[in-house]
Design a protein around this motif. Sequence first.
Motif, PDB file in Angstrom:
ATOM      1  N   GLY A  84      45.090  50.165  43.902  1.00  0.00           N
ATOM      2  CA  GLY A  84      43.853  49.685  43.296  1.00  0.00           C
ATOM      3  C   GLY A  84      44.002  49.294  41.840  1.00  0.00           C
ATOM      4  N   ILE A  85      44.855  50.020  41.105  1.00  0.00           N
ATOM      5  CA  ILE A  85      44.944  49.745  39.659  1.00  0.00           C
ATOM      6  C   ILE A  85      46.138  48.868  39.292  1.00  0.00           C
ATOM      7  CG2 ILE A  85      43.768  51.891  39.072  1.00  0.00           C
ATOM      8  CD1 ILE A  85      46.460  53.064  38.259  1.00  0.00           C
ATOM      9  N   ARG A  86      47.087  48.675  40.204  1.00  0.00           N
ATOM     10  CA  ARG A  86      48.273  47.865  39.891  1.00  0.00           C
ATOM     11  C   ARG A  86      47.994  46.373  39.967  1.00  0.00           C
ATOM     12  NH1 ARG A  86      51.354  49.388  36.392  1.00  0.00           N
ATOM     13  NH2 ARG A  86      50.845  51.589  36.349  1.00  0.00           N
ATOM     14  N   LYS A  87      46.857  45.977  40.558  1.00  0.00           N
ATOM     15  CA  LYS A  87      46.519  44.559  40.621  1.00  0.00           C
ATOM     16  C   LYS A  87      45.963  44.080  39.284  1.00  0.00           C
ATOM     17  CE  LYS A  87      46.145  40.936  43.403  1.00  0.00           C
ATOM     18  NZ  LYS A  87      45.254  40.878  44.547  1.00  0.00           N
ATOM     19  N   SER A  88      45.264  44.979  38.586  1.00  0.00           N
ATOM     20  CA  SER A  88      44.628  44.600  37.317  1.00  0.00           C
ATOM     21  C   SER A  88      45.609  44.064  36.276  1.00  0.00           C
ATOM     22  CB  SER A  88      43.841  45.787  36.739  1.00  0.00           C
ATOM     23  OG  SER A  88      42.754  46.090  37.566  1.00  0.00           O
ATOM     24  N   PRO A  89      46.798  44.712  36.085  1.00  0.00           N
ATOM     25  CA  PRO A  89      47.735  44.159  35.092  1.00  0.00           C
ATOM     26  C   PRO A  89      48.171  42.734  35.407  1.00  0.00           C
ATOM     27  CG  PRO A  89      48.366  46.412  35.660  1.00  0.00           C
ATOM     28  CD  PRO A  89      47.267  46.021  36.594  1.00  0.00           C
ATOM     29  N   ILE A  90      48.298  42.392  36.701  1.00  0.00           N
ATOM     30  CA  ILE A  90      48.683  41.023  37.071  1.00  0.00           C
ATOM     31  C   ILE A  90      47.581  40.060  36.647  1.00  0.00           C
ATOM     32  CG2 ILE A  90      49.277  39.477  38.984  1.00  0.00           C
ATOM     33  CD1 ILE A  90      50.321  41.888  40.504  1.00  0.00           C
ATOM     34  N   LEU A  91      46.330  40.409  36.988  1.00  0.00           N
ATOM     35  CA  LEU A  91      45.194  39.540  36.645  1.00  0.00           C
ATOM     36  C   LEU A  91      45.047  39.429  35.134  1.00  0.00           C
ATOM     37  CD1 LEU A  91      42.556  40.781  39.255  1.00  0.00           C
ATOM     38  CD2 LEU A  91      44.065  38.817  39.415  1.00  0.00           C
ATOM     39  N   HIS A  92      45.252  40.550  34.441  1.00  0.00           N
ATOM     40  CA  HIS A  92      45.134  40.542  32.987  1.00  0.00           C
ATOM     41  C   HIS A  92      46.209  39.640  32.376  1.00  0.00           C
ATOM     42  CE1 HIS A  92      44.494  41.905  28.910  1.00  0.00           C
ATOM     43  NE2 HIS A  92      45.754  42.284  28.828  1.00  0.00           N
ATOM     44  N   HIS A  93      47.430  39.755  32.887  1.00  0.00           N
ATOM     45  CA  HIS A  93      48.533  38.923  32.386  1.00  0.00           C
ATOM     46  C   HIS A  93      48.260  37.447  32.658  1.00  0.00           C
ATOM     47  CE1 HIS A  93      52.563  38.171  30.939  1.00  0.00           C
ATOM     48  NE2 HIS A  93      52.860  37.491  32.035  1.00  0.00           N
ATOM     49  N   PHE A  94      47.683  37.162  33.837  1.00  0.00           N
ATOM     50  CA  PHE A  94      47.305  35.790  34.169  1.00  0.00           C
ATOM     51  C   PHE A  94      46.305  35.260  33.153  1.00  0.00           C
ATOM     52  CE2 PHE A  94      49.382  35.327  38.193  1.00  0.00           C
ATOM     53  CZ  PHE A  94      49.254  33.982  38.511  1.00  0.00           C
ATOM     54  N   SER A  95      45.221  36.013  32.957  1.00  0.00           N
ATOM     55  CA  SER A  95      44.158  35.572  32.041  1.00  0.00           C
ATOM     56  C   SER A  95      44.715  35.345  30.646  1.00  0.00           C
ATOM     57  CB  SER A  95      43.044  36.627  31.991  1.00  0.00           C
ATOM     58  OG  SER A  95      42.499  36.829  33.266  1.00  0.00           O
ATOM     59  N   GLU A  96      45.532  36.290  30.202  1.00  0.00           N
ATOM     60  CA  GLU A  96      46.091  36.220  28.862  1.00  0.00           C
ATOM     61  C   GLU A  96      47.015  35.007  28.728  1.00  0.00           C
ATOM     62  OE1 GLU A  96      46.910  40.068  26.343  1.00  0.00           O
ATOM     63  OE2 GLU A  96      48.683  39.545  27.502  1.00  0.00           O
ATOM     64  N   SER A  97      47.838  34.778  29.747  1.00  0.00           N
ATOM     65  CA  SER A  97      48.811  33.679  29.690  1.00  0.00           C
ATOM     66  C   SER A  97      48.129  32.327  29.747  1.00  0.00           C
ATOM     67  CB  SER A  97      49.813  33.798  30.842  1.00  0.00           C
ATOM     68  OG  SER A  97      50.473  35.031  30.794  1.00  0.00           O
ATOM     69  N   ILE A  98      47.097  32.213  30.584  1.00  0.00           N
ATOM     70  CA  ILE A  98      46.387  30.933  30.693  1.00  0.00           C
ATOM     71  C   ILE A  98      45.716  30.607  29.361  1.00  0.00           C
ATOM     72  CG2 ILE A  98      44.471  29.749  31.834  1.00  0.00           C
ATOM     73  CD1 ILE A  98      45.177  31.480  34.336  1.00  0.00           C
ATOM     74  N   ALA A  99      45.132  31.650  28.732  1.00  0.00           N
ATOM     75  CA  ALA A  99      44.466  31.431  27.442  1.00  0.00           C
ATOM     76  C   ALA A  99      45.461  30.962  26.383  1.00  0.00           C
ATOM     77  CB  ALA A  99      43.779  32.719  26.987  1.00  0.00           C
ATOM     78  N   GLY A 100      46.712  31.452  26.463  1.00  0.00           N
ATOM     79  CA  GLY A 100      47.695  31.081  25.451  1.00  0.00           C
ATOM     80  C   GLY A 100      48.773  30.156  25.978  1.00  0.00           C
ATOM     81  N   ALA A 101      48.459  29.399  27.037  1.00  0.00           N
ATOM     82  CA  ALA A 101      49.471  28.532  27.669  1.00  0.00           C
ATOM     83  C   ALA A 101      50.069  27.540  26.686  1.00  0.00           C
ATOM     84  CB  ALA A 101      48.851  27.795  28.855  1.00  0.00           C
ATOM     85  N   ALA A 102      49.233  26.979  25.815  1.00  0.00           N
ATOM     86  CA  ALA A 102      49.733  25.989  24.851  1.00  0.00           C
ATOM     87  C   ALA A 102      50.756  26.630  23.908  1.00  0.00           C
ATOM     88  CB  ALA A 102      48.575  25.401  24.053  1.00  0.00           C
ATOM     89  N   THR A 103      50.460  27.844  23.454  1.00  0.00           N
ATOM     90  CA  THR A 103      51.389  28.560  22.576  1.00  0.00           C
ATOM     91  C   THR A 103      52.685  28.886  23.311  1.00  0.00           C
ATOM     92  OG1 THR A 103      49.489  29.540  21.440  1.00  0.00           O
ATOM     93  CG2 THR A 103      51.629  30.577  21.071  1.00  0.00           C
ATOM     94  N   ILE A 104      52.555  29.368  24.546  1.00  0.00           N
ATOM     95  CA  ILE A 104      53.745  29.733  25.344  1.00  0.00           C
ATOM     96  C   ILE A 104      54.637  28.512  25.548  1.00  0.00           C
ATOM     97  CG2 ILE A 104      54.505  30.532  27.619  1.00  0.00           C
ATOM     98  CD1 ILE A 104      51.871  32.202  27.705  1.00  0.00           C
ATOM     99  N   ARG A 105      54.011  27.380  25.876  1.00  0.00           N
ATOM    100  CA  ARG A 105      54.792  26.152  26.090  1.00  0.00           C
ATOM    101  C   ARG A 105      55.471  25.710  24.796  1.00  0.00           C
ATOM    102  NH1 ARG A 105      50.401  24.576  29.682  1.00  0.00           N
ATOM    103  NH2 ARG A 105      49.296  23.613  27.970  1.00  0.00           N
ATOM    104  N   CYS A 106      54.738  25.786  23.713  1.00  0.00           N
ATOM    105  CA  CYS A 106      55.280  25.331  22.432  1.00  0.00           C
ATOM    106  C   CYS A 106      56.495  26.166  22.024  1.00  0.00           C
ATOM    107  CB  CYS A 106      54.203  25.415  21.361  1.00  0.00           C
ATOM    108  SG  CYS A 106      54.688  24.691  19.811  1.00  0.00           S
ATOM    109  N   PHE A 107      56.454  27.465  22.298  1.00  0.00           N
ATOM    110  CA  PHE A 107      57.552  28.362  21.931  1.00  0.00           C
ATOM    111  C   PHE A 107      58.656  28.382  22.992  1.00  0.00           C
ATOM    112  CE2 PHE A 107      54.448  29.693  18.942  1.00  0.00           C
ATOM    113  CZ  PHE A 107      55.060  30.473  17.974  1.00  0.00           C
TER     114      PHE A 107
END
Length: 1448
Positions: free
Chosen positions: A1051-1074
């Motif tokens: 039940g709780i191990r799915k949340s980190p995946i979703l959180h990482h997704f949300s965080e990565s999508i929000a910073g996709a431009a930064t991730i790509r640039c780096f």
Amino acid sequence: MVLLDAVLGTFNVAFFYVILIWVLVDSLRQSKLSRVPDGYFKRGAMIFSLFSVLSCGVISVMNMTLVFHHYGSTRVIGFNSVSLTLTWVLATVVSFYSVKTGVRESKKFPLVLVLWWVFASLVDAISLSIRLVKDLEAIDLRFFLSEDNVVGSFSLPLSLLLCFNVCKREHSDMEEGLLQKEKEECFMEEHRDEAFSDTSVWNKLTFRWLNPIFKTGRIKKLELSDIPPVPCSESAENASSMLEGSLRKQKLGESSLTKAIANSVWKSLALNAVLAGVNTGASYIGPLLITNFVNFLLGNNGDSSVQYGLVLAFVFFLAKTVESLSQRQWYFGAQRIGIRVRAALISLIYGKSLMMKFAGPTQGKIINLINVDVERIGDFCWYIHGVWLLPVQVILALVILYINLGYIPSFAAFGVTILVMVCNTPLANKQEGLHSKIMEAKDSRIKMTSETMKNIRILKLHSWETSFLQKLLQLRETEKAWLQKYLYTCSAIATLFWTSPTLVSVVTFGACILVKTELTAATVLSALATFRILQEPIYNLPELISMIIQTKVSVDRIQEFLKEDDQNQFIDRHTSKNSSVAIEIKAGEYAWEINDQTHKKPTIQITRKLVIKKGQKVAVCGSVGSGKSSLLCCILGEIPLVSGAATKVYGTRSYVPQSPWIQSGTVRENILFGKQMNNDFYEVVLDGCALHQDINLWGDGDLNLVEERGINLSGGQKQRIQLARAVYNDSDIYFLDDPFSAVDALTGSHLFKKCLMKLLYDKTVVYATHQLEFLESADLILVMKDGKIVESGRYKDLIACPNSELVQQMAAHQETVHQINPSQEDDSAASCRPYQKNQIEVDQENIQEIMEDWKRNKEEQTETGRVKWSVYSTFVKSAYKGALVPVILICQILFQVMQMGSNYWMSWATEQRGRVNNKQLMETFVLLSCGGTIFILGRTVLMAAVAVETAQRLFHGMIISVFRAPVSFFDTTPSSRILSRSSTDQSTVDTDIPYRLAGLVFALIQLLSIIVLMSQVAWQIILLFFVVLAISIWYQSYYITTARELARMVGIRKSPILHHFSESIAGAATIRCFNQEQIFLTKVKVLIDDYSRVAFYNFGTMEWLSVRINFLFNLVFYFVLVILVTLPRSTIDPSLAGLVATYGLNLNVLQAWVIWNLCNVENKMISVERILQFSSIPSEAPLIIKDCRPEQEWPKEGNVKLRNLHIRYDPAAPMVLKGVTCVFPGQKKIGIVGRTGSGKSTLVQALFRVVEPLEGSILIDGVDISKIGLQDLRSKLGIIPQDPTLFLGTVRTNLDPLEQHADQELWEVLSKCHLAEIVRRDPRLLDAPVAENGENWSVGQRQLVCLARLLLKKRRILVLDEATASIDTATDNLIQKTIREETSGCTVITVAHRIPTVIDTDLVLVLDEGTIAEYDDPAKLLQNSSSSFSKLVSEFLRRSSQSNFQNR
């Protein structure tokens, strides 16, 4: 002699049972080693062990041969002979088992086996001795070889040798005990992670490889570190690479994703298909042979010997064992394939989401793809074999019916089966349609919940949470209406499922009577068993069709997502070339949405070529919405090119976005961003970005944990951390989007000098800014207006032209500077460094920022131990206080009685010819069947009503509790945790748990009824059931401690995946640039593997239990059949015995259903537990206190009085405000400044009662705000927070969420905030869309919308947390003028970031470490050059004077 035979036989049976029970119990014991290491046994010990097994085997064969010999010569089998043979056979198996498993722990044979060897030796010795004494005179070699003595003569010496071996091994064990223990520990450490991959076939078949997990779970609460890694085949890396390889091999066609998935797992699917086929074939052996067995009981078979009956019983047992084992492997194999497919798809979606263009699918849609679509495709792996199994099952059933009843009855059965399926299909289609409606309603509710939870602070500050809660409850009511229809449709399907065997049997038996086919007890019972198996394909067809449709939709959605344009095609990456050119911007047009027909005007239009040289500093300036950020995005390749040539960037890049993007983790991790640690350079970067003082403030220094979205950091800290991240990356080119807006003048000056001009002196830097004082140092200035570069050149050249755009903006800036007394300018500001003690950084500190050690980023809290009975009690009593539960149970019991009664009637009535006529036969059967149908219909309808009401009450309790929670709860609780309860857990409660719980009770009723039925034939069966039930309960209690924790971890191990997704999508431009895509992809694969391994072992534990319980009940069924075979015919009712055998065929299925539900209920009840956790959150103060409501016109003056205000956030936290006492006079403008941690935001939050004072009070117009309701307080105040918040919707809904104002009023405030022109550009006007988080508006425009929202409310007391931080100076001057005009009769409290914002206030309050350092008229404070405020102004003037009108 007969008596002695009976006594010895009884002892043999007793030993048989004790040895058998030992085997079952020992399978629970944890083997410390998964396999025997090399050299584990000494040579001598191994020889003794093998000799013991061989001796047991020889004795078993000899006894077995003697039994068959006796039977062949006398046709009689002795009780003692059979029991002795069976016990020796079992002893042989156990001795071999002990050598392979138990010996490696203690190197001893089990005590019960040793006792058996001793007992058998004594019996043989005594028996042989008696015969020797009796025939003493005639002793010769023939005596020992005679029929009676040959076995005893050979078995006695072997038995004695076995006992001798035990003694010898005991001595050997003592010699090497300590040494062996050391070897075991080394081996266990070396092979800890090989639990599944390297285990034997036997261990895989029986799931013994799970024993280490169970032992650990028994000793302590399981943690992730206790779970071995997921097998390589199920790892995200392996699964994703196989799927990507399959996709690359084929062209991107209509069904390419489906084919790719199939190709990547086809071997596992093929093996699973074999297991499914074996299981199906074995399940039909019982109905096929039941005719022979009933005929045997009735004596109608030519061979009525006991041997024939025992052979039949053994075949039944073997078939049920094969069925059970193959089913467990089939189900587990399907779950493994599902884990692999999920891991591959999530990795694929994540990789794609990092490369998506800006205007691609929303974050919500991508999260839905993972939460819903990927899960559905993974679940379909469990259903996939149903496509070909269903027709096979129907054909096999019809073959059995044809053999027993003939052509026409079997054809009638086939016809009615098809009819039932056809009737079921429209219901299933309706169910599918309703399910889609539920999902649509749920999507709307979840979308609103998500947005509400993200912006709950704003809603509470504006006192909008009640209105938003009502909207959310209305959405839930819509969802409930569809859910109600869906569950009632499920009731109809369930009724059809339970009554389909009855309906098919009525038609089939009716056809038999019509065509005069003789009905016998054997054929009737065989037909009834077959009809019961036909239930499954009848029920599964609509579910299978529904699942295929849903899966196809999900595959199509994912495939459509994967076909979206990559950002890669817009990025033109170039390696650094030898020339001096860093960036080459060519003429072209760029637009966020290429296919948007509404906006034909491009976002950015480059009219002429522009070249930026290496090492140049390029400043980009312009008014709000002019396209500064968009220009940077164009150069970065983030905005698609519509026409013209692409921009070329030569070299590595770093990017600092305007809205800070911070990851969860430590500050150090955020700065390093995947780079290796270089201590010297790291320290230089910290100094250049003014982070040393902040790091010293944090208890953990740079290891301080950053929470979701950097919520425990101030705006300035987030800005400086991401700037440090960019600088540490040591790139060739830097893109900085308004990096100085969130920091004060001193810090901004420090960042510009130390970081931009010193650390990056030899780098190419492109920076957008509103701080025009930073333009002079630029080598090139680009002036933006309406998406175009209207001017470009050096500062001196541009400023020399009096009509230039830059001069106009500088004029506005100069006007601002003139508001400050120039006589206060001095050179002392240079000494005021931002990291010194007296520096004043006017960031907004968040609530948690000053709580140094008391709060850290926590793992999600979970309950431990079993789910409490109070959870079950609350759930059962939620609907109608549990009044309908007894009624539902009575309906189920009566249905079971009716069903068994109708089956017994058919069996009894057809046992003898002419016992009843055909009319009576069918009338009674139909009557009993109809009665059962009525009760089952009542039960299903009542269940639906209870399920809906229960789900609704639990949802209301949770969501109201969440909305009433204090803001601090949301600061420490990631929104993903609330969403997981509101979506996944609530869905489980809506459609799953009520039926799981009811299914468990109904299955128990069925099981008990079968036990009662069997006990009617032989009461001894009840004793056998008690033993098996006790063992089953023990197994289950052993299992549940581990399984429960695994279920919680899933039940709780799915949340980190979703959180990482949300965080990565929000910073996709930064991730790509780096260029960090690969690192982030690796990180998400690690998170996926963490989830997969917990899910893998969770599925495995269920099968571990099922294998063992299945075997126990198969054994019970076998013994029941043996009893029926061996009992005299005169003592049993053949009809009843045949019915027992028929129901016994379903015993293992029913028992598996009981165990499955028993385990699943507790696992699923964790969802209820999690919902109830959030139903009892400590709430804020009441919204309205009826006896203490202020007057309607309150506050009239807006006078705010703070008296001895002491505030801390937690008993363990330091005091934040320490005795603050002051008065904010009514209708005055008050500015609040102070460094990070000084208490500025705490003061504002105390005013809104976000945090309650420990001591002291706040009075507004004489009313103590702690005495009135929160809604009465907050609805009378107005605020603009530092982070501007827009909701997904339209301009209208963002300005007026409660729909209280006319359009004319909206246009008025838009004009006052200089937004009317921008809104009119879109033909949809006020209905123009606002994207998620307002992404299609610039940060400055968002701040203006928030200002318009505030002006619309017309409040007496306004709090502005630097409402214009991201706005250009000219617009800022106009806005400040608007604020002064519109708020002339208001008290305005401004938390300041810009000097001009504070300089024209009536009073300035300077806070320092929670106390008032200065509070006076700003003019008086400026007269004192040593005051903190004066130093801040001096630095601003010094910077401004260097850049203003240098052409003069």
